[in-house]
Design an enzyme around this catalytic site. Structure first.
Site, PDB file in Angstrom:
ATOM      1  N   THR A  84      74.311 112.121  28.054  1.00 54.63           N
ATOM      2  CA  THR A  84      75.692 111.601  28.008  1.00 54.63           C
ATOM      3  C   THR A  84      76.370 111.810  29.364  1.00 54.63           C
ATOM      4  O   THR A  84      75.935 112.647  30.170  1.00 54.63           O
ATOM      5  CB  THR A  84      76.513 112.344  26.933  1.00 54.63           C
ATOM      6  N   TYR A 126      61.538 119.283  43.599  1.00 53.98           N
ATOM      7  CA  TYR A 126      61.917 117.991  43.013  1.00 53.98           C
ATOM      8  C   TYR A 126      63.255 117.482  43.552  1.00 53.98           C
ATOM      9  O   TYR A 126      63.698 116.403  43.179  1.00 53.98           O
ATOM     10  CB  TYR A 126      61.850 118.007  41.494  1.00 53.98           C
TER      11      TYR A 126
HETATM   12  C1  LIG Z   1      56.019 120.398  35.958  1.00 57.43           C
HETATM   13  C2  LIG Z   1      56.927 121.489  36.468  1.00 57.43           C
HETATM   14  C3  LIG Z   1      58.231 121.492  35.764  1.00 57.43           C
HETATM   15  C4  LIG Z   1      59.030 122.641  36.216  1.00 57.43           C
HETATM   16  C5  LIG Z   1      60.442 122.438  35.745  1.00 57.43           C
HETATM   17  C6  LIG Z   1      61.168 123.695  35.808  1.00 57.43           C
HETATM   18  C7  LIG Z   1      61.686 124.024  37.178  1.00 57.43           C
HETATM   19  C8  LIG Z   1      63.083 124.481  37.019  1.00 57.43           C
HETATM   20  C9  LIG Z   1      63.768 124.620  38.317  1.00 57.43           C
HETATM   21  C10 LIG Z   1      65.192 124.781  38.129  1.00 57.43           C
HETATM   22  C11 LIG Z   1      65.635 125.650  37.283  1.00 57.43           C
HETATM   23  C12 LIG Z   1      67.041 125.802  37.013  1.00 57.43           C
HETATM   24  O1  LIG Z   1      67.955 125.228  37.533  1.00 57.43           O
HETATM   25  S1  LIG Z   1      67.202 126.953  35.909  1.00 57.43           S
HETATM   26  C13 LIG Z   1      68.886 127.194  35.580  1.00 57.43           C
HETATM   27  C14 LIG Z   1      69.072 127.090  34.147  1.00 57.43           C
HETATM   28  N1  LIG Z   1      70.188 127.901  33.803  1.00 57.43           N
HETATM   29  C15 LIG Z   1      71.062 127.488  32.960  1.00 57.43           C
HETATM   30  O2  LIG Z   1      70.991 126.370  32.416  1.00 57.43           O
HETATM   31  C16 LIG Z   1      72.152 128.449  32.641  1.00 57.43           C
HETATM   32  C17 LIG Z   1      73.474 127.774  32.671  1.00 57.43           C
HETATM   33  N2  LIG Z   1      73.490 126.675  31.656  1.00 57.43           N
HETATM   34  C18 LIG Z   1      74.593 126.243  31.064  1.00 57.43           C
HETATM   35  O3  LIG Z   1      75.687 126.757  31.327  1.00 57.43           O
HETATM   36  C19 LIG Z   1      74.464 125.114  30.066  1.00 57.43           C
HETATM   37  O4  LIG Z   1      73.129 124.997  29.652  1.00 57.43           O
HETATM   38  C20 LIG Z   1      74.980 123.776  30.620  1.00 57.43           C
HETATM   39  C21 LIG Z   1      74.839 122.697  29.547  1.00 57.43           C
HETATM   40  C22 LIG Z   1      74.223 123.360  31.852  1.00 57.43           C
HETATM   41  C23 LIG Z   1      76.467 123.864  30.960  1.00 57.43           C
HETATM   42  O5  LIG Z   1      77.187 124.383  29.884  1.00 57.43           O
HETATM   43  P1  LIG Z   1      78.651 123.836  29.523  1.00 57.43           P
HETATM   44  O6  LIG Z   1      79.237 124.862  28.610  1.00 57.43           O
HETATM   45  O7  LIG Z   1      79.375 123.421  30.732  1.00 57.43           O
HETATM   46  O8  LIG Z   1      78.321 122.531  28.768  1.00 57.43           O
HETATM   47  P2  LIG Z   1      78.426 122.172  27.228  1.00 57.43           P
HETATM   48  O9  LIG Z   1      79.874 121.988  26.905  1.00 57.43           O
HETATM   49  O10 LIG Z   1      77.616 123.090  26.388  1.00 57.43           O
HETATM   50  O11 LIG Z   1      77.707 120.764  27.244  1.00 57.43           O
HETATM   51  C24 LIG Z   1      78.116 119.743  28.147  1.00 57.43           C
HETATM   52  C25 LIG Z   1      77.408 118.468  27.768  1.00 57.43           C
HETATM   53  O12 LIG Z   1      75.983 118.650  27.914  1.00 57.43           O
HETATM   54  C26 LIG Z   1      75.333 118.314  26.687  1.00 57.43           C
HETATM   55  N3  LIG Z   1      74.165 119.142  26.465  1.00 57.43           N
HETATM   56  C27 LIG Z   1      74.102 120.469  26.552  1.00 57.43           C
HETATM   57  N4  LIG Z   1      72.858 120.910  26.267  1.00 57.43           N
HETATM   58  C28 LIG Z   1      72.129 119.789  25.977  1.00 57.43           C
HETATM   59  C29 LIG Z   1      70.762 119.560  25.617  1.00 57.43           C
HETATM   60  N5  LIG Z   1      69.901 120.550  25.468  1.00 57.43           N
HETATM   61  N6  LIG Z   1      70.366 118.283  25.441  1.00 57.43           N
HETATM   62  C30 LIG Z   1      71.231 117.253  25.567  1.00 57.43           C
HETATM   63  N7  LIG Z   1      72.526 117.408  25.924  1.00 57.43           N
HETATM   64  C31 LIG Z   1      72.972 118.666  26.112  1.00 57.43           C
HETATM   65  C32 LIG Z   1      76.390 118.579  25.617  1.00 57.43           C
HETATM   66  O13 LIG Z   1      76.115 117.842  24.441  1.00 57.43           O
HETATM   67  C33 LIG Z   1      77.655 118.078  26.319  1.00 57.43           C
HETATM   68  O14 LIG Z   1      77.744 116.689  26.300  1.00 57.43           O
HETATM   69  P3  LIG Z   1      78.666 115.869  25.226  1.00 57.43           P
HETATM   70  O15 LIG Z   1      78.023 116.116  23.892  1.00 57.43           O
HETATM   71  O16 LIG Z   1      78.574 114.474  25.676  1.00 57.43           O
HETATM   72  O17 LIG Z   1      80.047 116.449  25.318  1.00 57.43           O
END
Ligand SMILES: CCCCCCCCC/C=C/C(=O)SCCNC(=O)CCNC(=O)[C@H](O)C(C)(C)COP(=O)(O)OP(=O)(O)OC[C@H]1O[C@@H](n2cnc3c(N)ncnc32)[C@H](O)[C@@H]1OP(=O)(O)O
Ligand SMILES: NC(=O)C1=CN([C@@H]2O[C@H](COP(=O)(O)OP(=O)(O)OC[C@H]3O[C@@H](n4cnc5c(N)ncnc54)[C@H](OP(=O)(O)O)[C@@H]3O)[C@@H](O)[C@H]2O)C=CC1
Length: 246
Positions: A84, A126
């Site tokens: 989205t 990537y």
């Molecule tokens: C081959 C080698 C390979 C290797 C591949 C691996 C290599 C990895 C390298 C990189 C690694 C990283 O970056 S690792 C870092 C990862 N760390 C994190 O993710 C920690 C922080 N994360 C977060 O805070 C959350 O996950 C994030 C969603 C990003 C932000 O949170 P927020 O509270 O701001 O957002 P929310 O309000 O929860 O959600 C916002 C919108 O996103 C949507 N949303 C949230 N989760 C969702 C999901 N799982 N699927 C769909 N949509 C989702 C919600 O429905 C909302 O949309 P609407 O419904 O439309 O409103």
């Protein structure tokens, strides 16, 4: 990351939104190295006012800030056609906007004081290869790559260096979703020419190099640390031994 930088002699302010996580990091560093090396300051990188307050508090705690590591990220696997607008925005605001807010805040302080400093951004390979399944994060990291090169050149004459590291997969933090399944883990390892996963300390040591004066002439560069993963195994993907010349 913070612990390894402290082991190498740095004093570090760790920052993020969750106080308990930050406090746990500081306690671990205190227990290993003694107090006074690591400090916790909560902040949300999406909010410039929060970042400004964090930079001010970090300066008070450390006396001076010499380096900035832009590590905060957000990611969830999703098919692009199902993502989205808000989902795309949520990740870009952390990764791309957040990196800009922190970098501009800290660098403006350095420029105003007439001193240099070093910024290191956390990328991934990537950022330039792309990554099906995580278009939000790949797009944001691609933006951070352009920012790294742009600001690296723009500020190098002022002694402000901007560089990046691009680690391969580490089974930590937000990528746990891949780490739990041993079969998935083995498939990832099989695709890496070096034949093993990256250790977080290896990433931290590359960051430490780019922060240090040893990298004083390194500008707008990306140090890739992925065991050759993004280069692929080429023909060795298909056979352990290539046919010899007959
Ligand atoms: C081959 C080698 C390979 C290797 C591949 C691996 C290599 C990895 C390298 C990189 C690694 C990283 O970056 S690792 C870092 C990862 N760390 C994190 O993710 C920690 C922080 N994360 C977060 O805070 C959350 O996950 C994030 C969603 C990003 C932000 O949170 P927020 O509270 O701001 O957002 P929310 O309000 O929860 O959600 C916002 C919108 O996103 C949507 N949303 C949230 N989760 C969702 C999901 N799982 N699927 C769909 N949509 C989702 C919600 O429905 C909302 O949309 P609407 O419904 O439309 O409103
Ligand atoms: N793990 C891997 O395999 C790889 C990781 N990388 C990169 O390395 C870096 C670290 O990754 P990893 O350790 O896995 O990630 P984690 O999810 O463990 O860490 C991400 C950190 O970002 C913080 N964060 C998220 N949103 C915000 C926000 N709005 N404001 C402030 N802090 C925020 C989180 O803290 P909180 O939620 O408490 O705010 C958390 O401490 C990332 O940039 C990632 O892209 C690159 C290649 C591979």
């Amino acid at each position: 990351m913070a612990a390894e930088l402290c082991r190498l002699g740095a004093r570090v302010v760790v920052s993020g939104r969750t106080k308990d996580t930050l406090d746990a990091t500081v306690e671990a560093v205190d227990a290993e190295l003694g107090p006074g090396r690591a400090f916790a300051v909560t902040a949300d990188v999406r909010d410039p006012a929060s970042v400004e307050a964090m930079a001010g508090r970090a300066t008070e705690l450390l006396g001076a800030v010499d380096g900035l590591v832009n590590n905060a990220s957000g990611l969830f696997p999703v098919k692009a056609e199902e993502l989205t607008p808000n989902g795309f925005d949520a990740v870009v605001r952390i990764v791309l906007n957040g990196t800009w807010h922190c970098t501009s805040e800290v660098a403006r302080r350095w420029l105003a004081a007439g001193r240099g400093g070093a910024v290191v951004n956390l990328l991934t390979p990537y950022a330039w290869t792309g990554a099906p399944g995580i278009v939000h994060n790949a797009s944001a990291k691609g933006g951070v790559l352009a920012m790294t090169r742009t600001l690296g050149a723009e500020w190098s004459g002022h002694g402000v260096r901007v560089n990046a590291v691009a680690p391969g997969w580490m089974p930590v933090g937000g990528t746990d979703f891949l780490a739990g399944d041993p079969a998935v883990r083995q498939r990832l390892i099989d695709a890496i020419p070096a034949g093993r996963l990256l250790k977080p300390e290896e990433t931290a040591r590359a960051v430490a190099y780019l922060l240090s004066d040893d990298a004083s002439y390194v500008v707008g560069e990306v140090l890739t640390i992925d065991g050759g993963h993004h280069l692929s195994k080429g023909l060795y993907e298909f056979t352990d031994e290539l046919p010899g010349r007959s």
